[in-house]
Design a protein around this motif. Sequence first.
Motif, mmCIF file in Angstrom:
data_model
loop_
_atom_site.group_PDB
_atom_site.id
_atom_site.type_symbol
_atom_site.label_atom_id
_atom_site.label_comp_id
_atom_site.label_asym_id
_atom_site.label_seq_id
_atom_site.Cartn_x
_atom_site.Cartn_y
_atom_site.Cartn_z
ATOM 1 N N UNK A 147 54.884 27.037 39.288
ATOM 2 C CA UNK A 147 54.423 26.884 40.655
ATOM 3 C C UNK A 147 53.283 27.861 40.949
ATOM 4 N N UNK A 148 52.180 27.351 41.501
ATOM 5 C CA UNK A 148 50.990 28.166 41.776
ATOM 6 C C UNK A 148 51.300 29.358 42.683
ATOM 7 N N UNK A 149 51.999 29.116 43.787
ATOM 8 C CA UNK A 149 52.293 30.203 44.724
ATOM 9 C C UNK A 149 53.159 31.279 44.083
ATOM 10 N N UNK A 150 54.131 30.852 43.282
ATOM 11 C CA UNK A 150 54.988 31.822 42.601
ATOM 12 C C UNK A 150 54.197 32.595 41.542
ATOM 13 N N UNK A 151 53.290 31.902 40.845
ATOM 14 C CA UNK A 151 52.448 32.566 39.851
ATOM 15 C C UNK A 151 51.594 33.638 40.529
ATOM 16 N N UNK A 152 50.965 33.271 41.633
ATOM 17 C CA UNK A 152 50.114 34.210 42.351
ATOM 18 C C UNK A 152 50.932 35.402 42.863
ATOM 19 N N UNK A 153 52.109 35.150 43.394
ATOM 20 C CA UNK A 153 52.973 36.224 43.885
ATOM 21 C C UNK A 153 53.407 37.138 42.742
ATOM 22 N N UNK A 154 53.730 36.551 41.607
ATOM 23 C CA UNK A 154 54.157 37.347 40.454
ATOM 24 C C UNK A 154 53.036 38.268 39.986
ATOM 25 N N UNK A 155 51.804 37.753 39.890
ATOM 26 C CA UNK A 155 50.669 38.569 39.458
ATOM 27 C C UNK A 155 50.413 39.676 40.476
ATOM 28 N N UNK A 156 50.496 39.355 41.752
ATOM 29 C CA UNK A 156 50.314 40.361 42.789
ATOM 30 C C UNK A 156 51.350 41.474 42.627
ATOM 31 N N UNK A 157 52.599 41.099 42.397
ATOM 32 C CA UNK A 157 53.656 42.094 42.215
ATOM 33 C C UNK A 157 53.444 42.915 40.944
ATOM 34 N N UNK A 158 52.949 42.284 39.877
ATOM 35 C CA UNK A 158 52.608 43.050 38.671
ATOM 36 C C UNK A 158 51.548 44.094 38.996
ATOM 37 N N UNK A 159 50.523 43.678 39.712
ATOM 38 C CA UNK A 159 49.489 44.623 40.118
ATOM 39 C C UNK A 159 50.062 45.726 40.976
ATOM 40 N N UNK A 160 50.963 45.384 41.885
ATOM 41 C CA UNK A 160 51.596 46.374 42.747
ATOM 42 C C UNK A 160 52.369 47.395 41.913
ATOM 43 N N UNK A 161 53.141 46.908 40.967
ATOM 44 C CA UNK A 161 53.923 47.821 40.134
ATOM 45 C C UNK A 161 53.023 48.739 39.310
ATOM 46 N N UNK A 162 52.075 48.157 38.567
ATOM 47 C CA UNK A 162 51.269 48.959 37.648
ATOM 48 C C UNK A 162 50.236 49.825 38.350
ATOM 49 N N UNK A 163 49.793 49.432 39.550
ATOM 50 C CA UNK A 163 48.765 50.210 40.253
ATOM 51 C C UNK A 163 49.360 51.161 41.288
ATOM 52 N N UNK A 164 50.574 50.893 41.763
ATOM 53 C CA UNK A 164 51.158 51.724 42.820
ATOM 54 C C UNK A 164 52.312 52.598 42.337
ATOM 55 N N UNK A 165 53.240 51.979 41.643
ATOM 56 C CA UNK A 165 54.501 52.649 41.347
ATOM 57 C C UNK A 165 54.527 53.320 39.990
ATOM 58 N N UNK A 166 53.984 52.670 38.999
ATOM 59 C CA UNK A 166 54.024 53.223 37.650
ATOM 60 C C UNK A 166 53.035 54.368 37.518
ATOM 61 N N UNK A 167 53.409 55.377 36.765
ATOM 62 C CA UNK A 167 52.526 56.504 36.472
ATOM 63 C C UNK A 167 51.917 56.287 35.094
ATOM 64 N N UNK A 168 50.636 55.928 35.059
ATOM 65 C CA UNK A 168 49.960 55.681 33.782
ATOM 66 C C UNK A 168 49.625 56.983 33.080
ATOM 67 N N UNK A 169 49.562 56.954 31.738
ATOM 68 C CA UNK A 169 49.200 58.181 31.007
ATOM 69 C C UNK A 169 47.736 58.556 31.246
#
Length: 145
Positions: free
Chosen positions: A123-145
């Motif tokens: 589903x397009x909307x679910x795909x878009x939401x999933x990518x947004x959440x991935x971005x949220x996790x990796x850019x906001x919550x995760x601490x990159x090396x």
Amino acid sequence: MTDTTVFPLHVLLVEDDDDHADLTRIALEAHNPKHRVERVADGAAALDYLFQRGPYVEVDRPDLVLLDLNLPRANGLDVLAAVKEDPERRVIPVVVLTTSDAETDRARAYGSYANSYVVKPVNFDKFQAMIYELGDYWACWNQLP
């Protein structure tokens, strides 16, 4: 209180499907217009990019790799294994982003030290939401090396 500032990410998208690549780029850039998404369409180009060879000798190392499994020229599991076997590159987070829900693919990906395994929603909307959440996790919550 946790700071949820969104940091711009340099993302290497390894995806041979143009539509999936476009949707992923649009969703990540909607999350933060400063995200830089570079795309390669096959596994051999991904290896060249990540190991800074050939036309990619001058590229910066990405903060995150979104890696499809079913790729031409070198499959995603081979790319993942090469990255995680290299001491300089193994710290780069690799998220397997695939249509495969096969247990054998998940086991092989995690056995090669994938940082995450995500099945693309149809589903397009679910795909878009999933990518947004991935971005949220990796850019906001995760601490990159």
